[in-house]
Scaffold this active site. Structure first.
Site, PDB file in Angstrom:
ATOM      1  N   ASP A   8      -1.804   7.722   9.911  1.00 58.80           N
ATOM      2  CA  ASP A   8      -0.356   7.749   9.808  1.00 58.80           C
ATOM      3  C   ASP A   8       0.027   9.098   9.201  1.00 58.80           C
ATOM      4  O   ASP A   8      -0.826   9.806   8.636  1.00 58.80           O
ATOM      5  CB  ASP A   8       0.111   6.592   8.921  1.00 58.80           C
ATOM      6  CG  ASP A   8       1.602   6.608   8.655  1.00 58.80           C
ATOM      7  OD1 ASP A   8       2.371   6.705   9.622  1.00 58.80           O
ATOM      8  OD2 ASP A   8       1.974   6.564   7.479  1.00 58.80           O
ATOM      9  N   ASP A  10       3.726  10.087   7.514  1.00 60.02           N
ATOM     10  CA  ASP A  10       4.583  10.003   6.327  1.00 60.02           C
ATOM     11  C   ASP A  10       4.002   9.039   5.298  1.00 60.02           C
ATOM     12  O   ASP A  10       3.793   7.861   5.590  1.00 60.02           O
ATOM     13  CB  ASP A  10       5.989   9.533   6.726  1.00 60.02           C
ATOM     14  CG  ASP A  10       6.684  10.510   7.663  1.00 60.02           C
ATOM     15  OD1 ASP A  10       7.018  11.604   7.211  1.00 60.02           O
ATOM     16  OD2 ASP A  10       6.869  10.162   8.844  1.00 60.02           O
ATOM     17  N   ASP A 170      -0.500   3.685   4.937  1.00 58.71           N
ATOM     18  CA  ASP A 170       0.011   3.423   3.592  1.00 58.71           C
ATOM     19  C   ASP A 170       0.987   2.270   3.524  1.00 58.71           C
ATOM     20  O   ASP A 170       1.488   1.952   2.433  1.00 58.71           O
ATOM     21  CB  ASP A 170       0.731   4.683   3.063  1.00 58.71           C
ATOM     22  CG  ASP A 170       2.021   4.958   3.820  1.00 58.71           C
ATOM     23  OD1 ASP A 170       3.111   4.785   3.246  1.00 58.71           O
ATOM     24  OD2 ASP A 170       1.958   5.343   4.996  1.00 58.71           O
TER      25      ASP A 170
END
Length: 227
Positions: A8, A10, A170
């Site tokens: 991922d 961001d 995250d």
């Protein structure tokens, strides 16, 4: 290609929240809407810019019509592109992981809900683009995370095999995506999840400062030098 690690963007590879939150608050202020505390708005990042604006509006108890929301989204994208790397920086743990994985001949890719063009612009600005064989965004395919097809099509585009892949993320969105795709995940506790990663039971759970590269290598089933 033997092994592939997909990241991922961001909140995983790069701490982008400062630029994203500031941009969202500029869009709100232009409409006379109260700005949102960064600590609240960072958890609205995972589904992309439009969803972030909608989250900020919900926090304020404000509704915009479809046309005005479209305009706000376009303003967001324009302003964000003009300052995309003003405050955003890669997480040090992830830079170290990219270095180690490259040495270990693990191919690298990015799968993000950020628009692909903005993702590439950010990676270019930070000097990270050459590290990745593929970068896909929320507008690359007909679907985006948490639809597992976004991740699976990213793997296919990279020439990888889902059985020789690890995903790193995250957020709750990342966890749902990896689980639905049947791909083991390294979950980072310091990103932007609206649900704590500690509650989402990824295959490996890492706090700030821990060795992300070693965790990724440990999830390749025949890896013998994970430490």
């Amino acid at each position: 290609m033997d092994r592939l690690a997909v990241f991922d963007l961001d909140g995983t590879l790069v701490d982008t929240a400062p630029d994203l939150v500031d941009t969202c608050n500029v869009v709100l202020a232009a409409r006379g809407i109260a700005t949102v505390d960064p600590a609240r708005l960072r958890y609205e990042i995972g589904m992309g810019a439009r969803a972030m604006i909608e989250g900020a509006l919900r926090i304020n108890g404000v509704t915009l019509g479809a046309d005005e929301l479209d305009r706000a989204h376009e303003e967001f994208l324009t302003h964000y592109a003009s300052r995309i790397d003003k405050l955003s920086r890669p997480f040090p743990e992830l830079l170290a992981a990219l270095d180690r994985l490259t040495v270990e001949n693990v191919a690298l890719a990015v799968c993000t809900n950020k628009a692909e063009g903005l993702a590439r612009q950010l990676l270019d600005a930070l000097g990270l683009s050459p590290r990745f064989v593929v970068v896909t965004g929320g507008d690359t395919f007909a679907v985006k995370k948490p639809d597992p097809a976004h991740l699976l099509q990213t793997i296919a585009l990279a020439g990888g095999d889902k059985d020789r892949c690890v995903y790193v993320g995250d957020s709750r969105i990342d966890r749902e995506t990896a689980a639905a795709a049947g791909i083991p995940m390294v979950g980072l506790t310091y990103g932007y999840s609206d649900v704590p990663m500690t509650e989402l039971a990824p295959e490996r759970l890492l706090a700030p400062g821990e060795d992300v590269g070693a965790a990724i290598l440990s999830l390749f089933v025949d890896e013998v030098s994970a430490a």
